[in-house]
Design a protein around this motif. Structure first.
Motif, mmCIF file in Angstrom:
data_model
loop_
_atom_site.group_PDB
_atom_site.id
_atom_site.type_symbol
_atom_site.label_atom_id
_atom_site.label_comp_id
_atom_site.label_asym_id
_atom_site.label_seq_id
_atom_site.Cartn_x
_atom_site.Cartn_y
_atom_site.Cartn_z
ATOM 1 N N ALA A 1 37.668 49.990 32.010
ATOM 2 C CA ALA A 1 37.003 50.490 33.218
ATOM 3 C C ALA A 1 36.407 51.872 32.968
ATOM 4 C CB ALA A 1 37.992 50.541 34.378
ATOM 5 N N SER A 2 35.483 52.243 33.828
ATOM 6 C CA SER A 2 34.765 53.519 33.677
ATOM 7 C C SER A 2 35.645 54.711 34.011
ATOM 8 C CB SER A 2 33.554 53.500 34.605
ATOM 9 O OG SER A 2 33.099 54.805 34.830
ATOM 10 N N SER A 3 35.382 55.828 33.329
ATOM 11 C CA SER A 3 36.119 57.047 33.651
ATOM 12 C C SER A 3 35.599 57.680 34.926
ATOM 13 C CB SER A 3 36.018 58.049 32.507
ATOM 14 O OG SER A 3 34.679 58.442 32.332
ATOM 15 N N ALA A 4 34.460 57.195 35.391
ATOM 16 C CA ALA A 4 33.884 57.774 36.606
ATOM 17 C C ALA A 4 34.366 57.046 37.856
ATOM 18 C CB ALA A 4 32.363 57.727 36.526
ATOM 19 N N ALA A 5 35.234 56.049 37.669
ATOM 20 C CA ALA A 5 35.701 55.286 38.819
ATOM 21 C C ALA A 5 36.662 56.113 39.666
ATOM 22 C CB ALA A 5 36.387 54.009 38.342
ATOM 23 N N GLN A 6 36.479 56.067 40.972
ATOM 24 C CA GLN A 6 37.408 56.754 41.862
ATOM 25 C C GLN A 6 38.640 55.879 42.098
ATOM 26 O OE1 GLN A 6 34.112 56.374 42.801
ATOM 27 N NE2 GLN A 6 33.339 58.303 43.632
ATOM 28 N N ASN A 7 39.578 56.423 42.840
ATOM 29 C CA ASN A 7 40.790 55.682 43.167
ATOM 30 C C ASN A 7 40.483 54.321 43.758
ATOM 31 O OD1 ASN A 7 42.415 57.682 42.309
ATOM 32 N ND2 ASN A 7 42.901 58.489 44.338
ATOM 33 N N GLU A 8 39.508 54.302 44.675
ATOM 34 C CA GLU A 8 39.207 53.052 45.372
ATOM 35 C C GLU A 8 38.670 52.010 44.391
ATOM 36 O OE1 GLU A 8 38.278 56.042 46.210
ATOM 37 O OE2 GLU A 8 39.216 56.414 48.161
ATOM 38 N N THR A 9 37.777 52.448 43.496
ATOM 39 C CA THR A 9 37.223 51.533 42.500
ATOM 40 C C THR A 9 38.337 51.065 41.572
ATOM 41 O OG1 THR A 9 35.401 53.091 42.532
ATOM 42 C CG2 THR A 9 35.232 51.257 40.986
ATOM 43 N N GLY A 10 39.209 51.992 41.197
ATOM 44 C CA GLY A 10 40.323 51.644 40.327
ATOM 45 C C GLY A 10 41.233 50.614 40.982
ATOM 46 N N TYR A 11 41.484 50.793 42.249
ATOM 47 C CA TYR A 11 42.333 49.851 43.000
ATOM 48 C C TYR A 11 41.728 48.459 42.983
ATOM 49 C CZ TYR A 11 44.412 47.631 47.137
ATOM 50 O OH TYR A 11 45.019 46.756 47.985
ATOM 51 N N LEU A 12 40.417 48.387 43.282
ATOM 52 C CA LEU A 12 39.744 47.084 43.337
ATOM 53 C C LEU A 12 39.676 46.445 41.946
ATOM 54 C CD1 LEU A 12 36.883 47.875 45.856
ATOM 55 C CD2 LEU A 12 38.860 46.392 46.213
ATOM 56 N N THR A 13 39.467 47.274 40.913
ATOM 57 C CA THR A 13 39.404 46.748 39.551
ATOM 58 C C THR A 13 40.712 46.063 39.188
ATOM 59 O OG1 THR A 13 37.931 48.563 38.959
ATOM 60 C CG2 THR A 13 38.979 47.396 37.139
ATOM 61 N N VAL A 14 41.806 46.765 39.433
ATOM 62 C CA VAL A 14 43.111 46.208 39.075
ATOM 63 C C VAL A 14 43.413 44.969 39.917
ATOM 64 C CG1 VAL A 14 45.588 46.656 39.122
ATOM 65 C CG2 VAL A 14 44.035 48.371 38.197
ATOM 66 N N LYS A 15 43.099 45.043 41.205
ATOM 67 C CA LYS A 15 43.394 43.905 42.085
ATOM 68 C C LYS A 15 42.661 42.649 41.613
ATOM 69 C CE LYS A 15 43.846 43.195 47.087
ATOM 70 N NZ LYS A 15 45.297 43.091 47.138
ATOM 71 N N MET A 16 41.386 42.828 41.268
ATOM 72 C CA MET A 16 40.558 41.717 40.813
ATOM 73 C C MET A 16 41.071 41.141 39.492
ATOM 74 S SD MET A 16 37.644 40.042 40.964
ATOM 75 C CE MET A 16 36.920 38.940 39.760
ATOM 76 N N LEU A 17 41.330 42.042 38.544
ATOM 77 C CA LEU A 17 41.697 41.569 37.202
ATOM 78 C C LEU A 17 43.102 40.979 37.176
ATOM 79 C CD1 LEU A 17 40.095 44.473 35.182
ATOM 80 C CD2 LEU A 17 39.223 42.146 35.464
#
Ligand code: SF4
Ligand SMILES: [Zn+2]
Ligand SMILES: [Zn+2]
Lengths: 195, 289
Positions: A165-181
């Motif tokens: 994942a990108s280093s520019a991802a905020q908490n919200e993006t990080g949350y959605l990334t993990v949830k999806m994967l």
């Protein structure tokens, strides 16, 4: 914020030619003649994040060009974002050279693919790229998904594909990334912000 | 061998509030004289420098007002709330001093008695609620007298040296007035940080860069400046509220002074106004009409 009361006004050449300001010694003719010798320069300032490393320093990006007209906007300056608590306006040499990376001739600006057996890279659209990735993911997951381990315990894992994942991802993006994967069963998830 | 202590940038945290210095008006006077140089409005800037000199003299003579922050003050409102009369008690004595300095410079202003009639207009301007700049030299001198007492008040306050949560960033946390613009500092520690400066008491308070201070819309702001002139001064213009206020960059000119540099760059205001933006920041020494 209580901005309701704030009033705006215009400082126009007629106002500067008024008698009150002239009483104080303001000479309107010379001052207004000077105005006509000046040209306005316009830039915009936006926030972003340095893409290079895990520190994820905040940057301010200055660009020229007026979006309302057909002019091409160009990045003229990048500096550390003083309001970002991570770096407080500082940048390392890599971040300080960010503008050169953005304007580099060698920069990758679109998705490319090298088909199996081919020696050439071919430009493709983002839609094609995303479709390809999705197909590859599905094929790999269909082939390698493990629902139960050898002892018959349900594990639902997919270990043959990883995600960065990108280093520019905020908490919200990080949350959605993990949830999806995790929903897909993926176990190898990492982020540029850790590298 | 000893190495200097090092810290991460993230350990730097600049204060939310900066109180005005004791030589504010002298610095303004000297900056106005520098800017007057070969400017077409030199006479005007030099006269205003004399007014600032007189402000400094009055400020020095006034001494500490002895007003302090209430214990446990929470910054949910301006510090001055409910104490205006107490704080302003000294202005009628200061006005004649400033008026005679202006008279000596060839600018006639009304006497104290008639100047009182200008109070509502001056207060509306400083509060950011006026639809035009001030109209007469009398009003400007009245505002100058108020600046002296309010700056004294702000100077005597023990403002916190760290972060405080301000209830509202559009108006001065000390006196509730509107900011006249923002300064962006250069150098170690506070480099790049933006502070708005109060048009009345000169208290400075931290505000995030690259965001409209007039409406707080998170959209992109434009910076308008004059090509090849006044590199330290930019108008921050907002597409959402169509307003602008000026920023003064120390890294382009270390001695930039918001009130003084504002007056020396009115050409920028004229050009920005022609682009359809309106000014949302008062400067009591700018007269129109
Ligand atoms: S500026 Fe340097 S430290 Fe900061 S994110 Fe970029 S590469 Fe990393
Ligand atoms: Zn104030
Ligand atoms: Zn705005």
């Amino acid at each position: 914020m209580n901005m309701n009361r704030r009033q705006f006004f215009k400082v126009c050449s007629a106002g500067l030619g008024g008698s009150s300001i002239a009483l104080m010694g303001f000479s309107p003719n010379a001052a207004l003649a000077e105005v006509r010798t000046f040209k306005l320069a316009r830039a915009t300032e936006t926030r972003n994040i340095c893409p290079y490393c895990s520190v994820s320093c905040g940057v301010l990006i200055y660009s020229t060009g007026d979006k309302s007209k057909n002019s091409q906007s160009e990045i003229i300056h990048i500096e550390g974002d003083p309001d970002n608590p991570v770096n407080r306006g500082t940048l390392c040499p890599k971040g300080a050279g960010l503008r050169d990376m953005i304007q580099s001739q060698n920069r990758l600006k679109w998705p490319e693919v090298r088909e199996a057996g081919a020696s050439e890279w071919k430009k493709i659209s983002w839609n094609e790229a995303l479709d390809r990735i999705a197909k590859h993911m599905k094929a790999d997951r269909d082939a390698n998904f493990v629902a139960q381990n050898k002892d018959g315990v349900t594990v639902n894992r997919w270990t043959t594909t990883g995600f960065l994942a990108s280093s520019a991802a905020q908490n919200e993006t990080g949350y959605l990334t993990v949830k999806m994967l995790r929903a897909l069963g993926m176990t190898s998830i990492d982020t540029q912000a850790r590298i | 061998m000893q190495f200097p202590p090092q810290s991460l940038p993230s350990a730097d945290d600049y204060p939310s509030l900066l109180r005005p210095g004791t030589s504010l008006f002298a610095r303004r006077a000297s900056r106005l004289r520098t800017l007057a140089g070969s400017a077409p409005a030199a006479d005007w800037l030099n006269r205003l420098a004399l007014l600032c000199d007189a402000q400094q003299t009055a400020f020095d003579a006034l001494g500490d007002l002895g007003l302090r922050l209430p214990a446990g003050f929470a910054w949910q409102q301006a510090v001055s709330a409910g104490r205006e009369a107490e704080i302003e008690a000294a202005w009628p004595a200061i006005y004649p001093q400033l008026a005679s300095a202006m008279a000596a410079a060839g600018v006639a202003v009304a006497d104290l008695g008639s100047a009182q009639a200008s109070l509502p207009a001056v207060r509306a301007l400083l509060a950011g609620e006026a639809e035009a700049a001030l109209q007469s030299p009398t009003e400007a001198v009245l505002a100058a007298a108020l600046q002296v007492v309010w700056t004294r008040f702000a100077q005597g306050l023990d403002v916190p040296t760290g972060k405080v949560l301000l209830a509202e960033r559009g108006h001065c946390p000390c006196c509730g007035s509107a900011p006249l613009g923002s300064i962006v500092f250069a150098g170690q520690g506070r480099g790049g940080a933006r502070y708005q400066e109060c048009s009345l008491c000169a208290t400075r308070w931290n505000a995030v860069r690259a965001r409209c201070t007039l409406c707080d819309d998170p959209g992109v702001v434009a910076y308008l400046g004059i090509e090849d002139a006044f590199p330290a001064v930019r108008a921050e213009a907002c597409e959402h509220c169509k307003g602008y206020s000026k920023l003064y960059f120390q890294d382009k000119d270390l001695v930039v002074e918001p009130l003084a540099d504002d007056l020396a760059t009115l050409a920028l205001d004229v050009l920005v106004g022609e682009q359809g933006y309106a000014r949302g920041a008062p400067n009591p020494f700018l007269l129109t009409g």
